[in-house]
Design an enzyme around this catalytic site. Structure first.
Site, PDB file in Angstrom:
ATOM      1  N   ASP A 241      26.590  62.417  42.496  1.00 60.12           N
ATOM      2  CA  ASP A 241      26.761  61.509  41.370  1.00 60.12           C
ATOM      3  C   ASP A 241      27.611  62.207  40.322  1.00 60.12           C
ATOM      4  OD1 ASP A 241      25.474  58.993  39.831  1.00 60.12           O
ATOM      5  OD2 ASP A 241      25.553  60.707  38.468  1.00 60.12           O
ATOM      6  N   ASN A 249      34.158  56.443  30.672  1.00 64.66           N
ATOM      7  CA  ASN A 249      34.490  55.041  30.395  1.00 64.66           C
ATOM      8  C   ASN A 249      34.523  54.755  28.908  1.00 64.66           C
ATOM      9  OD1 ASN A 249      34.816  54.156  33.065  1.00 64.66           O
ATOM     10  ND2 ASN A 249      32.624  53.852  33.339  1.00 64.66           N
ATOM     11  N   HIS A 254      37.752  51.867  31.041  1.00 65.41           N
ATOM     12  CA  HIS A 254      37.325  51.647  32.430  1.00 65.41           C
ATOM     13  C   HIS A 254      38.461  51.854  33.429  1.00 65.41           C
ATOM     14  CE1 HIS A 254      33.213  50.238  31.700  1.00 65.41           C
ATOM     15  NE2 HIS A 254      33.689  49.675  30.595  1.00 65.41           N
ATOM     16  N   ASP A 258      38.126  54.200  36.573  1.00 64.32           N
ATOM     17  CA  ASP A 258      38.419  53.834  37.970  1.00 64.32           C
ATOM     18  C   ASP A 258      39.365  54.843  38.604  1.00 64.32           C
ATOM     19  OD1 ASP A 258      36.836  51.626  37.638  1.00 64.32           O
ATOM     20  OD2 ASP A 258      38.503  50.209  37.397  1.00 64.32           O
ATOM     21  N   ARG A 273      36.118  67.211  57.181  1.00 70.17           N
ATOM     22  CA  ARG A 273      36.632  67.059  58.544  1.00 70.17           C
ATOM     23  C   ARG A 273      36.704  65.591  58.942  1.00 70.17           C
ATOM     24  NH1 ARG A 273      32.161  70.361  61.622  1.00 70.17           N
ATOM     25  NH2 ARG A 273      31.045  68.653  60.611  1.00 70.17           N
ATOM     26  N   GLU A 284      28.774  55.129  40.434  1.00 70.62           N
ATOM     27  CA  GLU A 284      29.473  56.405  40.597  1.00 70.62           C
ATOM     28  C   GLU A 284      28.747  57.331  41.552  1.00 70.62           C
ATOM     29  OE1 GLU A 284      27.202  56.576  36.628  1.00 70.62           O
ATOM     30  OE2 GLU A 284      28.456  55.138  37.683  1.00 70.62           O
ATOM     31  N   ARG A 304      31.778  73.598  48.540  1.00 67.96           N
ATOM     32  CA  ARG A 304      33.232  73.417  48.474  1.00 67.96           C
ATOM     33  C   ARG A 304      33.583  72.133  47.719  1.00 67.96           C
ATOM     34  NH1 ARG A 304      32.885  75.049  53.907  1.00 67.96           N
ATOM     35  NH2 ARG A 304      33.236  72.904  54.627  1.00 67.96           N
TER      36      ARG A 304
END
Length: 376
Positions: A241, A249, A254, A258, A273, A284, A304
């Site tokens: 998240d 925002n 917004h 986006d 991969r 989100e 990573r």
């Protein structure tokens, strides 16, 4: 085993099929010519007739070699439609010249030739062929009148020529119209196929970010679960998240929010991969399905992703603008329900958010659970 038709190129195979249909027409035409010879309606000797047949066979063999070697693809029209029709028209003229009593019926061969171009030629090409055919037949009439006046009824031949001109002109117009309709249908089929592909993609992809949507995510998890339950290597699940995304925002709007979502998920998608999947879980929140049976490998991949996220720059936003994510990671335990798996990963995400954000929390499956792993 050598095939008479190319199998690895659908368009080339279609061209060869058309050529073989034309070859079958030649075979029919040669049988009719031989029948005319047998009835005494053909002025060539047997040797000359067989020589003509041999020339036609050699000609078609050369065309066939062009198709089989792929050399036909170097031409503007790889089907060689005009070339084949011009050659067929020439041989029709030869037969018309040497046929006497039934010459009117031989003219029907012109229509066979024109049918061959119905699905390929444009109106201009049809009219060029019609002029070529009419000029050729006019030349046949002149030669007959000069060399064999006893074999020709000039008034009848002129009538044949006029009728042939009318029929070929009409055929050119109809053939061109059919070709136009075919092209429109082909274009409509392409557009329909593209529309179906867009519908298919929209059914399984998130419209904003382009990654898989929640429905497809569940399909993938069900498939991976089925494989793991049958003894295949298990998989890991990561829910992440964006931290304080509402601030993005509220501060930048917004549209900028986006853009941040799109940039982030595409960067992650490009750094996992091919056998791993990323999907939008909602808002989100995103899910990464990792084909890592070992939880330590899944943790390394999550690390990573977290490091990548905190280093991203976003076009149009300040250079020092950064995004962090909180992540919950777990591994599927064969036999458990999908709800239990997602709930465990969701609980790990909640702990990561409540412990200060920009964290990874790992929740082990119940039978291996030795405590919660937290990784900064």
């Amino acid at each position: 085993m050598i095939s008479a038709v190319p199998c690895n190129d659908q368009n080339q195979a279609l061209r060869v099929h058309r050529f073989l249909m034309a070859l079958a027409s030649y075979a029919m035409w040669m049988l009719l010519t031989f029948y005319c010879y047998y009835q005494g309606w053909f002025r060539m000797s047997l040797g000359e007739t067989l020589t003509v047949f041999a020339a036609i066979i050699v000609m078609n063999l050369c065309l066939y070699l062009l198709f089989m070697t792929g050399l036909n693809k170097r031409f503007k029209d790889p089907s060689l439609t005009m070339l084949q029709m011009i050659l067929a028209t020439f041989w029709t003229m030869v037969v018309a010249y040497y046929t006497d009593e039934v010459r009117g019926f031989v003219l029907l061969l012109y229509l066979v030739v024109f049918i061959f171009g119905v699905f390929r030629l444009q109106l201009r090409q049809f009219f060029i062929l019609a002029i070529y055919a009419l000029t050729g037949y006019g030349y046949v009439i002149v030669l007959l009148f000069a060399n064999h006046p006893e074999k020709i009824n000039l008034q009848a031949e002129i009538l044949y020529w006029v009728v042939l001109a009318a029929v070929l002109s009409w055929f050119a117009a109809i053939g061109s119209y059919i070709n136009h309709i075919r092209k429109k249908l082909a274009k409509a089929n392409i557009e329909l196929s593209q529309a179906n592909e867009r519908i298919r993609r929209s059914a399984i992809h998130d419209e904003l970010t382009g990654v898989f949507n929640r429905r497809q995510m569940m399909n993938i998890i069900r498939r991976e679960k089925s494989l793991a339950d049958r003894g295949e290597p298990s998989f890991s699940l990561c829910i992440f998240d964006l931290d304080d995304f509402k601030r993005v925002n509220d501060t930048y709007g917004h549209i900028a929010g986006d853009m941040v979502l799109r940039t982030l998920v595409q960067a992650i998608k490009n750094n996992v991969r091919e056998q791993d999947y990323i999907a939008r879980y909602g808002g989100e929140e995103f899910v990464v399905i990792l084909a890592y049976p070992d939880i330590d490998e899944a943790i390394a991949c999550a690390e990573r992703i977290k490091t990548l996220t905190s280093s991203l720059n976003f076009p149009g936003l300040p250079d020092d603008f950064r995004i962090t994510i909180s992540m919950g990671v777990t591994r599927y335990l064969p036999g458990e329900s999908i709800d239990a798996l997602i709930s465990r990963a969701d609980a790990a995400l909640y702990r990561a958010k409540s412990s200060g954000k920009n964290k990874i929390v790992v929740e082990e499956p119940p039978h291996r659970k030795t405590g919660v792993h937290r990784i900064s």
